[in-house]
Design a protein around this motif. Sequence first.
Motif, PDB file in Angstrom:
ATOM      1  N   ASP A   1       0.810  -1.151   0.051  1.00  0.00           N
ATOM      2  CA  ASP A   1      -0.187  -0.033   0.024  1.00  0.00           C
ATOM      3  C   ASP A   1       0.918   1.425   0.030  1.00  0.00           C
ATOM      4  O   ASP A   1       0.203   2.394  -0.031  1.00  0.00           O
ATOM      5  N   LEU A   2       2.106   0.999   0.195  1.00  0.00           N
ATOM      6  CA  LEU A   2       2.987   2.327   0.311  1.00  0.00           C
ATOM      7  C   LEU A   2       3.680   2.759  -1.154  1.00  0.00           C
ATOM      8  O   LEU A   2       3.936   1.823  -1.886  1.00  0.00           O
ATOM      9  N   ASP A   3       3.965   3.850  -1.220  1.00  0.00           N
ATOM     10  CA  ASP A   3       4.605   4.468  -2.318  1.00  0.00           C
ATOM     11  C   ASP A   3       6.168   4.541  -1.980  1.00  0.00           C
ATOM     12  O   ASP A   3       6.612   4.987  -1.258  1.00  0.00           O
ATOM     13  N   LEU A   4       6.896   3.531  -2.488  1.00  0.00           N
ATOM     14  CA  LEU A   4       8.322   3.160  -2.177  1.00  0.00           C
ATOM     15  C   LEU A   4       9.258   3.912  -3.092  1.00  0.00           C
ATOM     16  O   LEU A   4      10.555   3.623  -2.969  1.00  0.00           O
ATOM     17  N   ARG A   5       8.827   4.503  -3.992  1.00  0.00           N
ATOM     18  CA  ARG A   5       9.703   5.016  -5.260  1.00  0.00           C
ATOM     19  C   ARG A   5      10.849   5.950  -4.498  1.00  0.00           C
ATOM     20  O   ARG A   5      11.995   5.718  -5.009  1.00  0.00           O
ATOM     21  N   ALA A   6      10.880   6.692  -3.638  1.00  0.00           N
ATOM     22  CA  ALA A   6      11.901   7.602  -2.985  1.00  0.00           C
ATOM     23  C   ALA A   6      12.768   6.619  -2.038  1.00  0.00           C
ATOM     24  O   ALA A   6      14.060   7.020  -1.809  1.00  0.00           O
ATOM     25  N   MET A   7      12.277   5.494  -1.469  1.00  0.00           N
ATOM     26  CA  MET A   7      12.974   4.829  -0.456  1.00  0.00           C
ATOM     27  C   MET A   7      14.501   4.594  -1.130  1.00  0.00           C
ATOM     28  O   MET A   7      15.411   4.621  -0.253  1.00  0.00           O
ATOM     29  N   GLY A   8      14.656   3.694  -2.276  1.00  0.00           N
ATOM     30  CA  GLY A   8      15.822   3.359  -2.710  1.00  0.00           C
ATOM     31  C   GLY A   8      16.819   4.458  -2.791  1.00  0.00           C
ATOM     32  O   GLY A   8      17.934   4.468  -2.602  1.00  0.00           O
ATOM     33  N   THR A   9      16.329   5.532  -3.624  1.00  0.00           N
ATOM     34  CA  THR A   9      17.162   6.544  -3.992  1.00  0.00           C
ATOM     35  C   THR A   9      17.903   7.338  -2.654  1.00  0.00           C
ATOM     36  O   THR A   9      19.108   7.371  -2.540  1.00  0.00           O
ATOM     37  N   LEU A  10      16.833   7.689  -1.742  1.00  0.00           N
ATOM     38  CA  LEU A  10      17.249   8.199  -0.353  1.00  0.00           C
ATOM     39  C   LEU A  10      18.333   7.166   0.239  1.00  0.00           C
ATOM     40  O   LEU A  10      19.362   7.872   0.958  1.00  0.00           O
ATOM     41  N   ALA A  11      18.176   6.012   0.203  1.00  0.00           N
ATOM     42  CA  ALA A  11      18.981   4.955   0.692  1.00  0.00           C
ATOM     43  C   ALA A  11      20.119   5.076   0.242  1.00  0.00           C
ATOM     44  O   ALA A  11      21.330   5.264   1.017  1.00  0.00           O
ATOM     45  N   ARG A  12      20.277   5.021  -0.890  1.00  0.00           N
ATOM     46  CA  ARG A  12      21.669   5.008  -1.491  1.00  0.00           C
ATOM     47  C   ARG A  12      22.465   6.453  -1.349  1.00  0.00           C
ATOM     48  O   ARG A  12      23.656   6.520  -1.328  1.00  0.00           O
ATOM     49  N   PHE A  13      21.413   7.632  -1.448  1.00  0.00           N
ATOM     50  CA  PHE A  13      22.309   8.743  -1.099  1.00  0.00           C
ATOM     51  C   PHE A  13      22.659   8.921   0.221  1.00  0.00           C
ATOM     52  O   PHE A  13      23.846   9.378   0.719  1.00  0.00           O
ATOM     53  N   ALA A  14      22.079   8.441   1.248  1.00  0.00           N
ATOM     54  CA  ALA A  14      22.658   8.250   2.747  1.00  0.00           C
ATOM     55  C   ALA A  14      23.722   7.414   2.624  1.00  0.00           C
ATOM     56  O   ALA A  14      24.784   7.960   3.398  1.00  0.00           O
ATOM     57  N   ARG A  15      23.676   6.181   1.824  1.00  0.00           N
ATOM     58  CA  ARG A  15      25.155   5.579   1.918  1.00  0.00           C
ATOM     59  C   ARG A  15      26.243   6.087   1.127  1.00  0.00           C
ATOM     60  O   ARG A  15      27.527   6.270   1.907  1.00  0.00           O
ATOM     61  N   LEU A  16      25.825   6.726   0.222  1.00  0.00           N
ATOM     62  CA  LEU A  16      26.960   7.562  -0.400  1.00  0.00           C
ATOM     63  C   LEU A  16      27.505   8.622   0.541  1.00  0.00           C
ATOM     64  O   LEU A  16      28.831   9.003   0.547  1.00  0.00           O
ATOM     65  N   ASN A  17      26.654   9.501   1.210  1.00  0.00           N
ATOM     66  CA  ASN A  17      27.152  10.250   2.371  1.00  0.00           C
ATOM     67  C   ASN A  17      27.989   9.773   3.151  1.00  0.00           C
ATOM     68  O   ASN A  17      28.994  10.428   3.745  1.00  0.00           O
ATOM     69  N   LEU A  18      27.587   8.394   3.642  1.00  0.00           N
ATOM     70  CA  LEU A  18      28.281   7.793   4.957  1.00  0.00           C
ATOM     71  C   LEU A  18      29.659   7.312   4.259  1.00  0.00           C
ATOM     72  O   LEU A  18      30.796   7.772   4.815  1.00  0.00           O
ATOM     73  N   VAL A  19      29.816   6.830   3.232  1.00  0.00           N
ATOM     74  CA  VAL A  19      31.105   6.287   2.515  1.00  0.00           C
ATOM     75  C   VAL A  19      31.745   7.097   2.154  1.00  0.00           C
ATOM     76  O   VAL A  19      32.954   7.415   2.384  1.00  0.00           O
ATOM     77  N   GLY A  20      31.375   8.372   1.441  1.00  0.00           N
ATOM     78  CA  GLY A  20      32.137   9.237   0.918  1.00  0.00           C
ATOM     79  C   GLY A  20      32.476  10.086   1.952  1.00  0.00           C
ATOM     80  O   GLY A  20      33.554  10.889   1.825  1.00  0.00           O
ATOM     81  N   GLY A  21      31.845  10.462   2.926  1.00  0.00           N
ATOM     82  CA  GLY A  21      32.307  11.026   4.146  1.00  0.00           C
ATOM     83  C   GLY A  21      33.281  10.583   4.846  1.00  0.00           C
ATOM     84  O   GLY A  21      34.312  11.526   5.095  1.00  0.00           O
TER      85      GLY A  21
END
Length: 183
Positions: free
Chosen positions: A25-45
């Motif tokens: 029932d949930l719109d999950l389109r943003a979830m993967g993108t924002l999870a990747r962005f968060a991981r990039l911020n963590l690893v890149g940071g």
Amino acid sequence: MVSGSEHTPDFADIAVVHWQRERPDLDLRAMGTLARFARLNLVGGRQVDAVFAAHGLDRGEFDVLAGLRRTGVPYELSPSHLAEILLITRAGMTKRIDRLESRGLVTRRAAPEDRRSLLVGLTPEGLAVIDAAVTDHTRNESRLLDALTASEVDALDGMLRRLLAHVGAAGDEGHGEGRAPTV
């Protein structure tokens, strides 16, 4: 380089598939993108922080030295102006300046126009440290984006600008001890 939907599933894809199964029932389109962005911020940071550490700096110290350096000669600002441009509290700025001053990278002096005010300035050693650190930092940042073409970097930059404007972070004047912009 992978384009479009031709990609190997990653941690975010797996999580989204699980959520789709459990909560269709949930719109999950943003979830993967924002999870990747968060991981990039963590690893890149972590990779950005490693460059700063190689110069004996943490991210906050780099930001203060960089803030002074990019203002040009005489590389001086008031502590309150530095706190404002780095989006941190004045108390947080005082702690950073204390650490840098104890290491001989910055000095404090009375402002000539108002002896009740202070100016913080780079020492010759501080100038040498920030010049070396920013040289390595810009090389590292470029390396972090090497997987993208120049036009993809430009497109990503434009999209991030729009997203930041949309969520209100581009003009966020909230001061805190979170990560200041490292530029």
